[in-house]
Design a protein around this motif. Structure first.
Motif, mmCIF file in Angstrom:
data_model
loop_
_atom_site.group_PDB
_atom_site.id
_atom_site.type_symbol
_atom_site.label_atom_id
_atom_site.label_comp_id
_atom_site.label_asym_id
_atom_site.label_seq_id
_atom_site.Cartn_x
_atom_site.Cartn_y
_atom_site.Cartn_z
ATOM 1 N N TRP A 198 -36.952 -11.706 -13.979
ATOM 2 C CA TRP A 198 -36.301 -11.447 -15.262
ATOM 3 C C TRP A 198 -36.562 -9.995 -15.651
ATOM 4 O O TRP A 198 -37.482 -9.349 -15.133
ATOM 5 C CB TRP A 198 -36.862 -12.367 -16.339
ATOM 6 C CG TRP A 198 -36.355 -13.765 -16.266
ATOM 7 C CD1 TRP A 198 -35.247 -14.290 -16.863
ATOM 8 C CD2 TRP A 198 -36.946 -14.863 -15.543
ATOM 9 N NE1 TRP A 198 -35.099 -15.624 -16.557
ATOM 10 C CE2 TRP A 198 -36.138 -15.998 -15.753
ATOM 11 C CE3 TRP A 198 -38.091 -14.988 -14.747
ATOM 12 C CZ2 TRP A 198 -36.432 -17.234 -15.201
ATOM 13 C CZ3 TRP A 198 -38.385 -16.216 -14.187
ATOM 14 C CH2 TRP A 198 -37.553 -17.328 -14.409
ATOM 15 N N ASP A 199 -35.760 -9.472 -16.572
ATOM 16 C CA ASP A 199 -36.019 -8.138 -17.096
ATOM 17 C C ASP A 199 -37.416 -8.101 -17.708
ATOM 18 O O ASP A 199 -37.864 -9.077 -18.322
ATOM 19 C CB ASP A 199 -34.988 -7.775 -18.167
ATOM 20 C CG ASP A 199 -33.630 -7.419 -17.568
ATOM 21 O OD1 ASP A 199 -33.156 -8.162 -16.696
ATOM 22 O OD2 ASP A 199 -33.060 -6.400 -17.994
ATOM 23 N N SER A 200 -38.096 -6.978 -17.560
ATOM 24 C CA SER A 200 -39.431 -6.834 -18.134
ATOM 25 C C SER A 200 -39.331 -6.506 -19.619
ATOM 26 O O SER A 200 -38.529 -5.655 -20.032
ATOM 27 C CB SER A 200 -40.216 -5.734 -17.418
ATOM 28 O OG SER A 200 -40.659 -6.193 -16.156
ATOM 29 N N VAL A 215 -36.371 -6.689 -25.082
ATOM 30 C CA VAL A 215 -35.623 -6.403 -23.851
ATOM 31 C C VAL A 215 -34.271 -5.811 -24.246
ATOM 32 O O VAL A 215 -33.617 -6.338 -25.162
ATOM 33 C CB VAL A 215 -35.419 -7.696 -23.033
ATOM 34 C CG1 VAL A 215 -34.567 -7.432 -21.795
ATOM 35 C CG2 VAL A 215 -36.753 -8.326 -22.639
ATOM 36 N N PRO A 216 -33.811 -4.731 -23.628
ATOM 37 C CA PRO A 216 -34.477 -4.022 -22.527
ATOM 38 C C PRO A 216 -35.645 -3.181 -23.011
ATOM 39 O O PRO A 216 -35.699 -2.772 -24.176
ATOM 40 C CB PRO A 216 -33.361 -3.156 -21.953
ATOM 41 C CG PRO A 216 -32.417 -2.940 -23.097
ATOM 42 C CD PRO A 216 -32.461 -4.193 -23.910
ATOM 43 N N LEU A 222 -39.326 1.093 -17.858
ATOM 44 C CA LEU A 222 -38.342 0.878 -16.793
ATOM 45 C C LEU A 222 -38.659 1.696 -15.553
ATOM 46 O O LEU A 222 -38.432 1.247 -14.427
ATOM 47 C CB LEU A 222 -36.946 1.213 -17.306
ATOM 48 C CG LEU A 222 -36.414 0.322 -18.439
ATOM 49 C CD1 LEU A 222 -35.031 0.791 -18.877
ATOM 50 C CD2 LEU A 222 -36.371 -1.138 -17.997
ATOM 51 N N VAL A 225 -41.240 -0.398 -13.492
ATOM 52 C CA VAL A 225 -40.995 -1.805 -13.194
ATOM 53 C C VAL A 225 -40.952 -2.072 -11.695
ATOM 54 O O VAL A 225 -41.495 -3.077 -11.206
ATOM 55 C CB VAL A 225 -39.704 -2.285 -13.888
ATOM 56 C CG1 VAL A 225 -39.236 -3.623 -13.306
ATOM 57 C CG2 VAL A 225 -39.925 -2.419 -15.389
ATOM 58 N N THR A 272 -36.194 -15.733 -22.850
ATOM 59 C CA THR A 272 -35.228 -16.144 -21.822
ATOM 60 C C THR A 272 -34.493 -17.428 -22.174
ATOM 61 O O THR A 272 -33.468 -17.729 -21.562
ATOM 62 C CB THR A 272 -35.923 -16.317 -20.452
ATOM 63 O OG1 THR A 272 -36.880 -17.387 -20.530
ATOM 64 C CG2 THR A 272 -36.640 -15.029 -20.038
ATOM 65 N N GLN A 297 -30.258 -13.114 -14.962
ATOM 66 C CA GLN A 297 -29.613 -12.000 -15.641
ATOM 67 C C GLN A 297 -29.591 -12.200 -17.154
ATOM 68 O O GLN A 297 -29.596 -13.333 -17.656
ATOM 69 C CB GLN A 297 -28.182 -11.830 -15.132
ATOM 70 C CG GLN A 297 -28.088 -11.328 -13.701
ATOM 71 C CD GLN A 297 -26.654 -11.070 -13.281
ATOM 72 O OE1 GLN A 297 -25.721 -11.376 -14.006
ATOM 73 N NE2 GLN A 297 -26.478 -10.509 -12.095
ATOM 74 N N LEU A 298 -29.535 -11.079 -17.868
ATOM 75 C CA LEU A 298 -29.435 -11.119 -19.317
ATOM 76 C C LEU A 298 -28.143 -11.789 -19.756
ATOM 77 O O LEU A 298 -27.092 -11.609 -19.137
ATOM 78 C CB LEU A 298 -29.484 -9.707 -19.899
ATOM 79 C CG LEU A 298 -30.845 -8.999 -19.942
ATOM 80 C CD1 LEU A 298 -30.651 -7.555 -20.372
ATOM 81 C CD2 LEU A 298 -31.777 -9.710 -20.903
#
Length: 349
Positions: A198-200, A215-216, A222, A225, A272, A297-298
């Motif tokens: 997942w996005d950090s 997020v983001p 970034l 990451v 999430t 994905q977001l």
């Protein structure tokens, strides 16, 4: 592959177990929670529950016999009671590493990770030597059972070091890290080795407790990451991991510094549920049951998750007055300072 209709056993009865059970129900599974607390909030949403001590081997055996697969929602489950259990995901080895800060740091460093300067402390002489070598400011932490700032003591100067009385053996002294941000890497690994991230999130803490995940993340995070994900993947592969795994990092001028790992779903991934195409909880269930993993994905341009800590939970009428807010209350009966009572998520569309 464990088909829908089977029973998933969850060790631990807190909010993480509750959210795993809710995700499992959406996929057609029943859940059975095992917890020593008679008011375990996960039990409210499970098909079955066992209230028994961790040392009650007979109760634990009956619980395991009733489940097709077993997972856990916190890392302080007694490992001795689980030895040899082949239906446990994530594997027991992950618990063994994460339960002891010394083992955890050594494990990460052996895989190429970089932690803050640290030393094991069991005696006053160990403490004095650690302070002399590492310097101040620093922080003393229990090797086991610490969370949300509990089991930690800050040593800011020589006076504090001289006055500090060790609360017992089994401690770690760490030097402070100069960091710009704190962030987490959350992945899910299937039994076939498929890994998805997942996005950090940029994590902001208050009094040692996670307050907000965003997020983001900003560019300073970034940029680090990829390296942090590299370590997380190595950890997962080395453990033969199945399920959701979290590693926490400091973003520093010299790159990511490993802080700690959690072999489970994580508070910094609560965003999430609404903010990703597949939540950490659903993908954890998918992984441990051998199902194909969902997209990480977001689901929006951005997400902000705020923890409701203590009396914050009383603000639920105001929170719900904004239709864009997604409120999650955990059903805890007693409100206490520093206790996570729920969270609220807002999508940036």
């Amino acid at each position: 592959m464990i088909p829908p209709g089977e029973t998933i056993g969850i060790l631990g009865g807190g909010q993480l177990g509750r959210m795993i059970a809710l995700a499992a129900a959406n996929l057609g599974y029943r859940c059975h929670v095992y917890a020593p607390e008679p008011d375990a909030i996960a039990a409210d949403v499970c098909a079955a529950s066992t209230c028994a001590d961790w040392a009650d081997s007979a109760a634990l055996e009956r619980f395991m016999a009733a489940c097709a697969v077993i997972t856990y929602e916190f890392e302080n489950v007694p490992v001795a009671a689980l030895a040899g259990e082949g239906r446990m995901f994530p594997p027991v080895r992950a618990l063994e590493v994460a339960q002891d800060r010394v083992h955890e740091k050594r494990f990460a460093e052996e895989l190429g990770g970089r932690a803050a300067p640290w030393a094991a402390v069991d005696t006053a002489a160990d403490f004095a030597a650690a302070v002399a070598r590492i310097g101040m400011p620093g922080i003393v932490k229990t090797r086991r059972d610490g969370y949300d700032g509990k089991g930690q003591w800050r040593i800011m100067d020589a006076g504090a070091a001289a006055a500090f009385a060790l609360p017992g053996a089994g401690l770690v002294y760490e030097g402070f890290v100069a960091f710009e941000h704190e962030f987490s890497v959350i992945l899910v690994r299937g039994a076939d080795g498929d890994v998805r991230f997942w996005d950090s999130a940029d994590n902001a803490h208050r009094h040692g407790i996670l307050a907000r995940s965003t997020v983001p993340a900003p560019p300073a995070i970034l940029a680090q990451v990829a390296e942090a994900r590299g370590l997380a993947r190595k950890v997962a592969d080395a453990l033969g991991y199945v399920g959701v795994l979290t590693l926490e990092f400091f973003a520093t001028a010299d790159g990511p510094v490993f802080n700690e790992m959690a072999p489970r779903v994580h508070n910094s991934g609560h965003w999430t549920i609404e903010g990703a195409l597949t939540s950490q909880f659903e993908n954890h269930v998918r992984a441990i049951c051998g199902l194909p993993l969902g997209s990480t994905q977001l689901a929006a341009r951005g997400v902000v998750m705020d923890n409701l800590i203590g009396d914050d939970a009383h603000d639920w009428p105001a929170i719900l007055s904004d239709p864009a807010n997604h409120l999650h209350l955990y059903g805890k009966a007693a409100v206490r300072p520093g206790r996570k009572m729920g969270h609220v998520t807002r999508l940036v569309l």
